[in-house]
Design a protein around this motif. Structure first.
Motif, PDB file in Angstrom:
ATOM      1  N   VAL A   5       0.835  -1.005   0.089  1.00 54.48           N
ATOM      2  CA  VAL A   5       0.113   0.130  -0.140  1.00 54.48           C
ATOM      3  C   VAL A   5       0.810   1.238  -0.079  1.00 54.48           C
ATOM      4  N   GLY A   6       0.680   2.075  -1.087  1.00 55.46           N
ATOM      5  CA  GLY A   6       1.546   3.280  -1.085  1.00 55.46           C
ATOM      6  C   GLY A   6       2.691   3.089  -2.149  1.00 55.46           C
ATOM      7  N   VAL A   7       3.693   3.785  -1.685  1.00 52.44           N
ATOM      8  CA  VAL A   7       4.688   3.671  -2.647  1.00 52.44           C
ATOM      9  C   VAL A   7       5.640   2.313  -2.762  1.00 52.44           C
ATOM     10  N   ILE A   8       5.656   1.840  -3.918  1.00 48.18           N
ATOM     11  CA  ILE A   8       6.280   0.611  -4.099  1.00 48.18           C
ATOM     12  C   ILE A   8       7.837   0.750  -4.268  1.00 48.18           C
ATOM     13  N   ARG A   9       8.796   0.114  -3.465  1.00 52.37           N
ATOM     14  CA  ARG A   9       9.856   0.032  -3.247  1.00 52.37           C
ATOM     15  C   ARG A   9      10.509  -0.824  -4.192  1.00 52.37           C
ATOM     16  N   VAL A  10      11.462  -0.716  -5.344  1.00 48.06           N
ATOM     17  CA  VAL A  10      11.896  -1.398  -6.254  1.00 48.06           C
ATOM     18  C   VAL A  10      13.471  -1.592  -6.134  1.00 48.06           C
ATOM     19  N   LEU A  11      13.840  -2.797  -6.223  1.00 43.42           N
ATOM     20  CA  LEU A  11      15.394  -3.010  -6.222  1.00 43.42           C
ATOM     21  C   LEU A  11      15.702  -3.557  -7.701  1.00 43.42           C
ATOM     22  N   LEU A  12      16.884  -2.976  -8.547  1.00 46.90           N
ATOM     23  CA  LEU A  12      17.141  -3.358  -9.916  1.00 46.90           C
ATOM     24  C   LEU A  12      18.508  -4.253  -9.729  1.00 46.90           C
ATOM     25  N   VAL A  13      18.311  -5.387 -10.138  1.00 46.84           N
ATOM     26  CA  VAL A  13      19.371  -6.330 -10.297  1.00 46.84           C
ATOM     27  C   VAL A  13      19.715  -6.733 -11.733  1.00 46.84           C
ATOM     28  N   ASP A  14      20.608  -6.343 -12.217  1.00 45.11           N
ATOM     29  CA  ASP A  14      21.209  -6.544 -13.604  1.00 45.11           C
ATOM     30  C   ASP A  14      22.630  -6.301 -13.904  1.00 45.11           C
ATOM     31  N   ASP A  15      23.137  -7.039 -14.484  1.00 45.16           N
ATOM     32  CA  ASP A  15      24.660  -6.790 -14.654  1.00 45.16           C
ATOM     33  C   ASP A  15      25.112  -5.578 -15.778  1.00 45.16           C
ATOM     34  N   ASP A  16      24.139  -5.203 -16.564  1.00 45.33           N
ATOM     35  CA  ASP A  16      24.388  -4.347 -17.255  1.00 45.33           C
ATOM     36  C   ASP A  16      24.052  -2.755 -16.778  1.00 45.33           C
ATOM     37  N   PRO A  17      25.060  -1.963 -16.538  1.00 45.16           N
ATOM     38  CA  PRO A  17      24.590  -0.710 -15.894  1.00 45.16           C
ATOM     39  C   PRO A  17      23.570   0.244 -16.762  1.00 45.16           C
ATOM     40  N   LEU A  18      23.800  -0.088 -18.001  1.00 44.11           N
ATOM     41  CA  LEU A  18      23.050   0.947 -19.167  1.00 44.11           C
ATOM     42  C   LEU A  18      21.556   0.514 -18.778  1.00 44.11           C
ATOM     43  N   VAL A  19      21.177  -0.736 -18.730  1.00 44.87           N
ATOM     44  CA  VAL A  19      19.801  -1.461 -18.496  1.00 44.87           C
ATOM     45  C   VAL A  19      19.384  -0.726 -17.090  1.00 44.87           C
ATOM     46  N   SER A  21      20.451   1.895 -15.380  1.00 40.87           N
ATOM     47  CA  SER A  21      20.090   3.221 -15.868  1.00 40.87           C
ATOM     48  C   SER A  21      19.130   3.834 -16.340  1.00 40.87           C
ATOM     49  N   ALA A  22      18.663   2.924 -17.523  1.00 42.18           N
ATOM     50  CA  ALA A  22      17.276   3.189 -18.196  1.00 42.18           C
ATOM     51  C   ALA A  22      16.253   2.985 -17.624  1.00 42.18           C
ATOM     52  N   LEU A  23      16.210   1.455 -16.606  1.00 38.23           N
ATOM     53  CA  LEU A  23      15.069   1.157 -15.963  1.00 38.23           C
ATOM     54  C   LEU A  23      14.884   2.400 -14.765  1.00 38.23           C
ATOM     55  N   SER A  24      16.047   2.668 -14.163  1.00 38.88           N
ATOM     56  CA  SER A  24      15.844   3.639 -13.181  1.00 38.88           C
ATOM     57  C   SER A  24      15.070   4.776 -13.799  1.00 38.88           C
ATOM     58  N   LEU A  25      15.435   5.357 -14.907  1.00 36.96           N
ATOM     59  CA  LEU A  25      15.322   6.763 -15.375  1.00 36.96           C
ATOM     60  C   LEU A  25      13.758   6.357 -15.649  1.00 36.96           C
TER      61      LEU A  25
END
Length: 222
Positions: A5-19, A21-25
């Motif tokens: 409920v409320g803001v969803i906290r997301v963790l990105l796990v990927d070995d490609d920094p560009l991926v 960065s794109a997901l974070s953006l």
């Protein structure tokens, strides 16, 4: 995992920094989603889950040190694990089946439209599962490799441990209904539905709703 409920906290796990960065953006523009951290492989992701307590983990499959399937399995051996959406370039049948067996709540390809990735995060955070159409086709293809009699017999045996009400809820899960839709159809409260779903997972030895749905489908109930 409990419904967020409320803001969803997301963790990105990927070995490609560009991926990452794109997901974070992309996710940074959503008012109800907060990217709380990034990790380059599964081992680092496991450490950050303990530290940051995300609600949802976007997990790549092929990574050094520890791949996404191993990390997902390790996460679901912990109490109250986050939901996991496997986000990968590879749409192999084996990857789909292994990801779900490991406990993934969603499976999407990296070329999935951004809006659909956002929708998947919200879906799994609400306690439901999300599979891309291609992943669903992969599962169907894989299951067709077993004989119909084998699937029906095995699934029916597993369902015998359920009460009549639990079986009704399981069938609704197999139809793809959300908790609120199940509550409306069976005239139950949403907390009661959540309790039934939790018991389904325990009794069937499943880690997510997708696995429950597969058992119900195999038994021929939907």
């Amino acid at each position: 995992m409990a419904t967020v409920v409320g803001v969803i906290r997301v963790l990105l796990v990927d070995d490609d920094p560009l991926v990452r960065s794109a997901l974070s953006l992309m996710l940074g523009g959503q008012s109800d989603i907060d990217v709380v951290g990034e990790a380059p492989h599964g081992e680092a992701g496991l450490a950050l889950v303990g530290e940051l307590e995300p609600d949802v983990v976007l997990m790549d499959i092929r990574m050094p040190v520890m791949d996404g399937l191993e990390a997902t399995k390790a996460l679901h051996e912990r109490p109250s694990p986050p939901s996991v959406v496997v986000l990968t370039t590879f749409d192999a049948d084996d990857h789909v089946v292994r990801a779900i067996a490991a406990g993934a709540d969603g499976f999407l390809l990296k070329d999935t439209p951004p809006a659909d990735i956002v929708s998947a995060i919200r879906t799994v955070a609400s306690g439901d599962a999300m599979l891309s159409p291609s992943a669903t086709r992969s599962l169907v293809s894989r299951l067709r490799g077993m004989t119909a009699n084998d699937r029906v017999t095995h699934a029916a045996d597993r369902l015998t441990v359920l009460t009549e009400r639990e079986l009704e809820v399981a069938v609704c899960v197999g139809r793809g209904l959300s908790n609120s839709e199940i509550a409306s159809e069976l005239y139950l409260s949403i907390p009661t539905v959540k309790s039934h779903v939790s018991r389904l997972l325990t009794k069937l030895g499943s880690t997510n709703r997708v696995q429950v749905a597969m058992v119900v489908h195999d038994a021929g109930l939907v």
